[in-house]
Design an enzyme around this catalytic site. Structure first.
Site, PDB file in Angstrom:
ATOM      1  N   ASP A  74       3.232  27.647 -11.023  1.00 16.56           N
ATOM      2  CA  ASP A  74       2.462  27.334  -9.824  1.00 16.56           C
ATOM      3  C   ASP A  74       1.617  26.132 -10.176  1.00 16.56           C
ATOM      4  OD1 ASP A  74       1.934  27.988  -7.075  1.00 16.56           O
ATOM      5  OD2 ASP A  74      -0.116  28.440  -7.692  1.00 16.56           O
ATOM      6  N   SER A  75       1.607  25.175  -9.300  1.00 19.42           N
ATOM      7  CA  SER A  75       0.902  23.937  -9.625  1.00 19.42           C
ATOM      8  C   SER A  75       0.327  23.305  -8.369  1.00 19.42           C
ATOM      9  CB  SER A  75       1.853  22.954 -10.314  1.00 19.42           C
ATOM     10  OG  SER A  75       2.990  22.718  -9.515  1.00 19.42           O
TER      11      SER A  75
END
Length: 205
Positions: A74-75
């Site tokens: 997740d970014s």
């Protein structure tokens, strides 16, 4: 890990991420396959308050379906003058189905009164590798920069055309893919995860 299972499921349909993950994991003799290659399953709702919470949530969710080690990421973008926004909402900053252009437009509106030199920001990537026996491993990478008001560069996606990297003297969208893969938040997190896996393997030899 290699002694336990040589296959890792990638919790993404993004072809760019898949190529990057496969290349890195192959260094360890691990076969990486995307979740789409194994089964068709609805995506989980990302309810985490942090990038790492969402990465762990996604990795555990897909691992339950395939019962194999699962790697998820997740970014997003965290902007200091906006108290860390857009953060976990980076992909949907301007709404659930917002385009990159709409998200960037909202970002620039929010930063309209912020001088360039004070528009400090970070690209952050959290990685989580979850095993069927409950064990998990995490890694985090960050790339620091500033948000400029004019787009520059034809490459990249998301906020890249506005994400200025001082040491490069240009935006993330204005560098080669090879250069980006060395410096990006995802590349740094992935390198750290691979180092952890290599160290774990060494303790089992």
């Amino acid at each position: 890990m290699g002694a336990v299972c040589n296959k890792v499921v990638l919790a993404t349909h993004n072809q760019g991420k898949i190529r990057e993950f496969k290349a890195a994991l192959s260094e360890l003799g691990l076969e990486a396959v995307s979740i789409g290659e194994l089964c068709q399953v609805n995506e989980p709702e990302e309810t985490g308050k942090t990038f790492m919470e969402n990465a762990l949530l996604k990795a555990r969710y897909y691992m339950e379906f395939c019962r194999l080690p699962c790697l998820a990421d997740d970014s997003g973008l965290a902007v200091e003058p906006l108290h860390g926004a857009p953060g976990v909402y980076s992909a949907r900053y301007a709404g659930e189905n917002a385009t990159d252009e709409e998200n960037n437009e909202k970002l620039l509106r929010e930063l309209a009164d912020v001088p360039f030199e004070k528009s400090k920001a970070k690209y952050i990537c959290a990685l989580a590798l979850v095993y069927p026996d409950g064990r998990y491993m995490t890694a985090k990478g960050a790339c620091e920069g500033l948000i400029q008001k004019e787009a520059n560069g034809e490459g990249g996606f998301g906020y890249d055309p506005y994400f200025y990297v001082p040491e490069l003297g240009t935006t993330m969208a204005d560098i080669s893919l090879e250069e980006k893969n060395k410096r990006s938040h995802r590349a740094l997190a992935l390198r750290l995860l691979v180092d952890k896996l290599r160290a774990e393997d060494a303790t089992h030899e």
